[in-house]
Design an enzyme around this catalytic site. Structure first.
Site, mmCIF file in Angstrom:
data_model
loop_
_atom_site.group_PDB
_atom_site.id
_atom_site.type_symbol
_atom_site.label_atom_id
_atom_site.label_comp_id
_atom_site.label_asym_id
_atom_site.label_seq_id
_atom_site.Cartn_x
_atom_site.Cartn_y
_atom_site.Cartn_z
ATOM 1 N N GLU A 176 55.417 34.852 34.685
ATOM 2 C CA GLU A 176 54.688 33.768 34.018
ATOM 3 C C GLU A 176 54.721 33.948 32.500
ATOM 4 O O GLU A 176 54.943 32.991 31.742
ATOM 5 C CB GLU A 176 53.242 33.732 34.508
ATOM 6 C CG GLU A 176 53.077 33.188 35.908
ATOM 7 C CD GLU A 176 51.623 33.189 36.372
ATOM 8 O OE1 GLU A 176 51.359 32.693 37.474
ATOM 9 O OE2 GLU A 176 50.744 33.681 35.614
ATOM 10 N N GLY A 183 53.953 36.083 46.276
ATOM 11 C CA GLY A 183 55.158 36.820 46.612
ATOM 12 C C GLY A 183 55.732 37.530 45.414
ATOM 13 O O GLY A 183 55.116 37.609 44.350
ATOM 14 N N ARG A 225 45.523 37.895 36.520
ATOM 15 C CA ARG A 225 45.686 38.787 37.687
ATOM 16 C C ARG A 225 44.490 38.539 38.589
ATOM 17 O O ARG A 225 43.344 38.863 38.258
ATOM 18 C CB ARG A 225 45.720 40.241 37.226
ATOM 19 C CG ARG A 225 45.883 41.243 38.369
ATOM 20 C CD ARG A 225 47.316 41.266 38.846
ATOM 21 N NE ARG A 225 47.590 42.414 39.691
ATOM 22 C CZ ARG A 225 47.799 42.349 41.011
ATOM 23 N NH1 ARG A 225 47.749 41.176 41.649
ATOM 24 N NH2 ARG A 225 48.083 43.446 41.690
ATOM 25 N N GLY A 226 44.752 37.908 39.754
ATOM 26 C CA GLY A 226 43.665 37.469 40.618
ATOM 27 C C GLY A 226 42.717 38.560 41.025
ATOM 28 O O GLY A 226 41.490 38.388 41.038
ATOM 29 N N GLU A 227 43.250 39.719 41.363
ATOM 30 C CA GLU A 227 42.405 40.806 41.838
ATOM 31 C C GLU A 227 41.442 41.288 40.758
ATOM 32 O O GLU A 227 40.370 41.805 41.055
ATOM 33 C CB GLU A 227 43.275 41.957 42.329
ATOM 34 C CG GLU A 227 44.104 41.607 43.560
ATOM 35 C CD GLU A 227 45.015 42.761 43.978
ATOM 36 O OE1 GLU A 227 44.877 43.848 43.360
ATOM 37 O OE2 GLU A 227 45.840 42.576 44.878
ATOM 38 N N ASP A 228 41.828 41.130 39.476
ATOM 39 C CA ASP A 228 40.999 41.617 38.377
ATOM 40 C C ASP A 228 39.900 40.626 37.988
ATOM 41 O O ASP A 228 38.742 41.022 37.781
ATOM 42 C CB ASP A 228 41.865 41.879 37.138
ATOM 43 C CG ASP A 228 42.701 43.138 37.277
ATOM 44 O OD1 ASP A 228 42.531 43.833 38.290
ATOM 45 O OD2 ASP A 228 43.516 43.396 36.374
ATOM 46 N N THR A 229 40.258 39.354 37.881
ATOM 47 C CA THR A 229 39.333 38.431 37.203
ATOM 48 C C THR A 229 39.079 37.127 37.927
ATOM 49 O O THR A 229 38.328 36.288 37.434
ATOM 50 C CB THR A 229 39.898 38.080 35.797
ATOM 51 O OG1 THR A 229 41.133 37.372 35.963
ATOM 52 C CG2 THR A 229 40.094 39.313 34.954
ATOM 53 N N ARG A 230 39.680 36.888 39.107
ATOM 54 C CA ARG A 230 39.581 35.571 39.737
ATOM 55 C C ARG A 230 38.123 35.137 39.915
ATOM 56 O O ARG A 230 37.749 34.006 39.596
ATOM 57 C CB ARG A 230 40.297 35.563 41.082
ATOM 58 C CG ARG A 230 40.221 34.205 41.785
ATOM 59 C CD ARG A 230 40.812 34.276 43.193
ATOM 60 N NE ARG A 230 42.191 34.694 43.174
ATOM 61 C CZ ARG A 230 43.220 33.871 42.913
ATOM 62 N NH1 ARG A 230 42.991 32.614 42.613
ATOM 63 N NH2 ARG A 230 44.454 34.337 42.937
#
Length: 1168
Positions: free
Chosen positions: A96, A62, A30-35
């Protein structure tokens, strides 16, 4: 050699449809959490470790996952799912997970879940933030709740997989390191490394990995060694293991060519390379003998390393590179390749951790050679025979095969190949020789001399004899041989010295390095030795001559042939043993057939005579009794001394002259240094006239010297240990001083037909051979020889009796006697109970003592080691002592051709009995229950036999060859025949169902009868010897679950009769032909009674046989039809027996089919 290493994913159940996998790892997060936090650190660590990772860098996603991302997941070997607090709020992430689990199921993709600041149970049960996320998702996708259900199921499944929890591993850097190690481990375990151009290496790699305990996590540092001869593939194996496992370690290094670089004084450079690579410190340089720095040593002790030290040749190299103060980190592995096994022992590598690299198999060697020697695979078949010759020459050595392959690449036709092969035999390949010679160059002088002696004339020699010869040549044999074994230059097989053909060729090339043969130390080549002897060009350099005289033309030596060979120590003129044995065999059989005419009570049939003359019994009786044909021997022994011989070199220690042509030794020769003297088949009458100083002599062999009139005076030979006078047919006396030869342990007087009496013998005698001699009586003192373990009196046709113990030896005597042979003592009427005195007796042979009337009683507890008892042909012997057949150690009993009426029931106690022979025991009426281990019962010709007891042996017997024969036992009652056939059925079922790997197991049963056994009644039987096509029925499934493969076994039974009495030796053969539902045809051949059996069926007999090797594996219900043809096949000369085979008739025939369903490779379930 440059090796290409390819990393290939191991196959899963759907390997055929698994897409290509360019990515090692796919990251789902999840990009917002751990990117920009954990995920970025993990990606960087994966990149540093050269792990090719797919990461989606798009900030905005999307609602639907794109095709490119699906493809990326499918093309990854492993997926890492980073579950964070808001992971479930992204439908993209959930898609995914679903697709990742689909790839796991279909392609075997690896999955590692990482729980980053989230409890795994929240993910598994969708609680906490995951419950909030799904509340939103259910509202959002209320028209597609099936999709939501799939997401929930996917999270549950993924969270149940073994993964990593961030709360258990702190700090975050350690968490990242743990995940990277886990990824590397899983990728390596799920991959196989293929080294292009190599053959037959995979099994060796597995063995090395087992020794290294490569997958164990709690192993301290481990060192293993790979040893073997040059060119065998040690470096290649170590390289393959290194590539396959290097990613499991903190640091790795393959240090190649240690020996070569050490010789260039680069040993410190090697150590600096080792330290720099392992510690990842550029330009680290230490020029002193020791490392010195405790900080470096401490860092090494914390580093898990994989190090290969390749081609180590000296202890100093290991002491420099792996100094005592160096200790690598826990879990480190060190691999050392060397030709010298002793090096590994010196650094305390455990024997179990030393791997001996062996040559390729013939199939692998052919594959390797042909892959290198042919540009076009279409030519391989045409040149297969020539390829095999090259493989034989190379001895399956990989390096030699590759080098030779390059030599044959330019050959355009068969003539070129033949020419190249011939050139190799004359001029060995220099590249191969140079590689092999490295090992020789590293030897000490003692070992070099031993190596050359073995290469030139001791290869294949018995170890004991070889050591004696080497010591007589002046070498330290025991230590030298062990050093050569450690250097992988020789080996010991079946107690004989063995050497690879290429090493032998190299050794012989070294020995022939001096151009002038007469100036070499060793003369072993027939052509070279002939030229030196013929031209009288020998010099003081010559130390040994070994000449196969069957390979040279006739030669007449001058009287001074050996005058200049002052340092000659070993001299051997010989005819090879195989030539002797072949001529003896031809002569022996001729004599044996003549001997049979002396026994009118034997059956007169030609078939019986043919069998008996070639059987073990008669062959043993007369093998060494018959005179050797001098004319035959002279065809091969061609060394003559027309003018006599002046002398022999005084340094001579070993003298072996097959067919020595003079009547005595040269008068000017003083054999003070002679240790062994061998004159077999000589013309010697009297070896010397006067007493000789023979203090060194240990072995005297004058066997088959037909003109020897007296034993040479050996009173001056106090150290003599062995005397062989066998075949000295006119020798009439053994000197009385023999009893004073205290070191004499072996005396062979076999075939001395004029020897009637024997004087007292030395107390330390261990072997006495009198077989075939004219001896008439034995001194009672024979029983007092406590060290005597072999007493051979077979074929002593004038020996009337054996003495009882002398008064001085009643305490037992002959306490070590193991082998006592009295076979063929034709006038012997009785034996004393002294024959039971030894508790070590293993063999007691009394066969063909035709006047032997009784055997002494045997008390319980005696003969506790007896294994072999033979009484065949004792035609007036009517009973056997009860205790004699119940000895538990007995394995082999022969009572054939005796007049026994019964067998003691106590035979059941002979628990080790394997074979029992009762052929032609005409008065035998009953066979009691027999021991459970019995596999052979031969009772043919027992014309009075009525009853055969049932036996438990069929249920207890292990699968192996079984034979039970009752030919011409016409008085057998119905219950006996029923027991015999019932026993056969049980044995066959046990063998067919067994998971044993003994493919030669089988059974043959023969007994009178005119009906196929009842257990064949519901299967296939027909009149005559050949069946029509039989339609196979569908098999019934008797076990749960699918069993796709079956094993068909065939039991053959026939009613046969012989219409004439000239039936010769034969065997029954059944050809089985099958057709399968794909139209293909297959053949199996089942052989019946063993080839040495003979049978004359006066009335109908039932023959039943089964052979496990003829079983047929196939798909269940794939056989559609079969046909069978049973016929007798002559096993002697076909032309002589074609007519006699026509006298055999097959009246009825049947086949019983056993369907053995294979549950797994070690489990069979058979039904009828």
């Amino acid at each position: 050699m440059d090796l290409q290493v390819v990393n290939m994913a191991s196959s899963s159940s759907a390997a055929d449809v698994c897409p290509q996998q360019p990515y090692d790892v796919f990251l789902s997060f999840r990009g917002e959490d751990t990117r920009h936090k954990f995920t970025s650190h993990l990606y960087a660590a994966l990149d540093r470790n050269k792990i090719y990772t797919y990461i989606d860098d798009r900030l905005e996603r999307g609602d639907e996952i794109g095709p490119a991302l699906f493809t990326a997941i499918e093309q990854s070997k492993l997926s890492v799912i980073i579950f964070s607090k808001d992971y479930a709020s992204s439908s993209w992430c959930l898609d995914e997970v679903v697709h990742i689990l689909k790839c796991k199921q279909e392609y075997g993709q690896l999955v590692i879940p990482v729980f980053y600041d989230i409890d795994p149970s929240y993910v598994r049960r969708q609680q906490g933030t995951y419950a909030d996320a799904f509340a939103v998702l259910e509202e959002r996708f209320k028209d597609n709740m099936e999709k939501v259900r799939k997401w929930r199921d996917a999270l549950t499944i993924a969270a149940n997989l073994s993964g990593v929890h961030s709360q258990n591993i702190r700090p975050e850097s350690e968490l990242v390191g743990t995940i990277v190690k886990d990824i590397l481990t899983k990728l390596n375990r799920n991959s196989s490394y293929v080294v292009k151009g190599l053959v037959g290496m995979e099994s060796h790699i597995r063995e090395i990995e087992l020794l290294l305990c490569i997958h164990a996590q709690d192993v301290c540092s481990c060192t293993i060694g790979i040893c073997g001869m040059g060119g065998v593939g040690k470096t290649t194996l170590a390289d393959a293991v290194f590539h396959r496992n290097s990613s499991k370690f903190d640091a790795c290094l393959f240090l190649a060519n240690v020996r070569e670089r050490s010789e260039k004084h680069e040993l410190y450079d090697l150590r600096n390379e080792l330290l720099s690579t392992l510690l990842k410190e550029v330009n680290l340089s230490i020029g002193s003998p020791s490392i010195g720095s405790s900080y470096i040593i401490d860092r090494l002790s914390r580093t898990k390393v994989l190090v290969v030290l390749d081609d180590v040749s000296d202890l100093s190299q290991l002491e420099t590179l792996l100094a005592d103060q160096v200790k690598f980190g826990r879990g480190s592995r060190i691999i050392i390749t060397t030709r010298n096994r002793l090096l590994l022992k010196e650094i305390r590598v455990h024997e179990d951790h030393i791997y001996k690299m062996t040559e390729l198999s013939v199939v692998e060697a052919l594959q390797l050679f042909q892959s290198k020697a042919f540009r076009d695979d279409s030519c391989i078949t045409d040149y297969s025979n020539l390829s095999r010759k090259v493989v034989d020459y190379a001895g399956c050595n990989p390096l030699a095969l590759k080098v030779l392959a390059s030599s044959f690449l330019h050959c355009n036709n068969r003539e070129d190949w033949e020419e190249e092969l011939n050139k190799l035999k004359k001029f060995p390949n220099t590249k191969i020789q140079n590689v092999l010679r490295i090992s020789y160059n590293g030897l000490e002088e003692n070992e070099k001399g031993i190596f050359l002696d073995i290469a030139c004339f001791l290869k294949g020699e018995n170890m004991c004899n070889a050591k004696k010869l080497l010591e007589m040549h002046g070498f330290s044999a025991s230590t030298g041989i062990q050093a050569l074994i450690d250097m992988s230059l020789i080996s010991i097989k079946y107690d004989r010295l063995e050497m690879h053909d290429l090493l032998q060729e190299m050794g012989r090339a070294i020995d022939r390095g001096i151009e002038v043969p007469g100036k070499r130390k060793r003369l072993w080549n027939a052509e070279d030795a002939y030229q030196v002897l013929h031209n009288n060009t020998g010099t003081s350099t010559v130390e040994s001559i070994f000449l196969d005289v069957s390979k040279i033309p006739e030669i007449q030596l001058s009287t001074a042939t050996f005058k200049n060979m002052l340092n000659l120590k070993l001299l051997k003129f010989y005819v090879p043993q195989e030539v002797h044995e072949e001529r003896k065999r031809q002569r022996t059989w001729s004599v044996e057939e003549q001997q049979l005419s002396s026994f009118p009570w034997l059956p007169g049939l030609k078939a019986v005579q043919s069998f008996l003359t070639k059987s073990r019994i008669w062959r043993d009786v007369y093998r060494k009794v018959c005179n050797y044909d001098d004319k035959v021997f002279n065809e091969y022994c061609k060394v003559y001394l027309p003018g006599g011989l002046e002398s022999l070199p005084e340094k001579l220690r070993y003298l072996y002259w097959d067919g020595y042509p003079l009547k005595s030794l040269p008068s000017q020769y003083y054999p003070e240094n002679l240790v062994e003297l061998h004159f077999p088949h000589s013309q010697v009458k009297q070896l010397w006239n006067n007493v000789q100083n023979l203090g060194s002599l240990k072995h005297l062999n004058l066997s088959d010297s037909p003109y020897l009139i007296e034993v040479p005076d050996l009173s001056g030979s106090p150290n003599i240990e062995r005397i062989n006078l066998s075949g000295c047919t006119i020798l009439a006396e053994v000197p009385s001083y023999f009893q004073n030869l205290e070191n004499l342990t072996y005396l062979n007087l076999c075939g001395c037909k004029n020897l009637k009496k024997l004087s007292e013998l030395p107390c330390n005698l261990e072997e006495l051979h009198l077989n075939g001699s004219g001896i008439e009586e034995i001194s009672p003192s024979i029983w007092s020889h406590e060290k005597l373990h072999t007493l051979n009196l077979k074929g002593c046709r004038f020996l009337k009796n054996l003495p009882s113990s002398s008064s001085s030896s009643n305490s037992g005597g002959t306490g070590k006697l193991k082998y006592f042979r009295l076979m063929g003592c034709l006038v012997l009427e009785s034996v004393p109970d002294n024959i039971y005195n030894s508790n070590r007796l293993e063999t007691l042979h009394l066969s063909w003592c035709v006047k032997l009337k009784r055997l002494p009683p045997l008390s319980v507890g005696r003969l506790c080691c007896l294994r072999d008892l033979e009484l065949a042909g004792c035609i007036v012997l009517e009973s056997i002592p009860d205790g004699l057949l119940s000895v538990s150690t007995l394995e082999y009993i022969v009572l054939s051709e005796t007049m026994i009426e019964s067998i003691p029931s106590s035979i059941i106690n002979a628990s080790g009995l394997r074979k029992l022979f009762l052929t032609n025991c005409k008065k035998l009426k009953v066979i009691p229950e027999l021991p459970s281990q019995l596999v052979t019962l031969e009772a043919s010709g027992c014309t009075s036999l009525k009853s055969v007891a049932s036996s438990r042996s069929a249920l207890m017997q292990q699968p192996c060859s079984n034979e039970f024969t009752f030919t011409d036992c016409l008085e057998l009652d119905e219950s006996a025949r029923s027991y015999i056939m019932g026993d056969a059925q049980l044995r066959i079922m046990r063998m067919a169902s067994s998971s044993s790997n003994q493919s030669n197991g089988g059974l043959t049963t023969i007994c009178p009868g005119n009906e196929i056994p009842r257990w064949f009644s519901y299967h296939y039987h027909w009149e005559g010897c050949e069946s029509n096509n039989i339609q196979f029925p569908k098999t019934k499934t008797t076990t749960k679950g699918p069993m796709k493969e079956i094993c068909l076994n065939f039991v053959v039974s026939a009613v046969v009769v012989a219409n004439a009495q000239d039936v010769s030796l034969f065997e029954w053969v059944c050809d089985c032909n099958f057709k399968t539902n794909d139209g293909k045809g297959y053949t199996r051949v089942i052989y019946g009674p063993s080839h040495w059996r003979f049978a004359i069926f006066k009335k109908d007999h039932v023959v039943t046989f089964f052979q496990r090797a003829a079983s047929f594996r196939c798909e269940e219900n794939s056989i559609t039809q079969a046909s069978f043809h049973l016929y007798p096949k002559s096993i002697v000369h076909e032309d002589e027996n074609r007519m006699s085979m026509k006298a055999l008739k097959v009246k009825k025939c049947g086949v019983r089919i056993l369907y053995c369903k294979i549950n797994d490779e070690s489990s069979f379930l058979c039904s009828e």
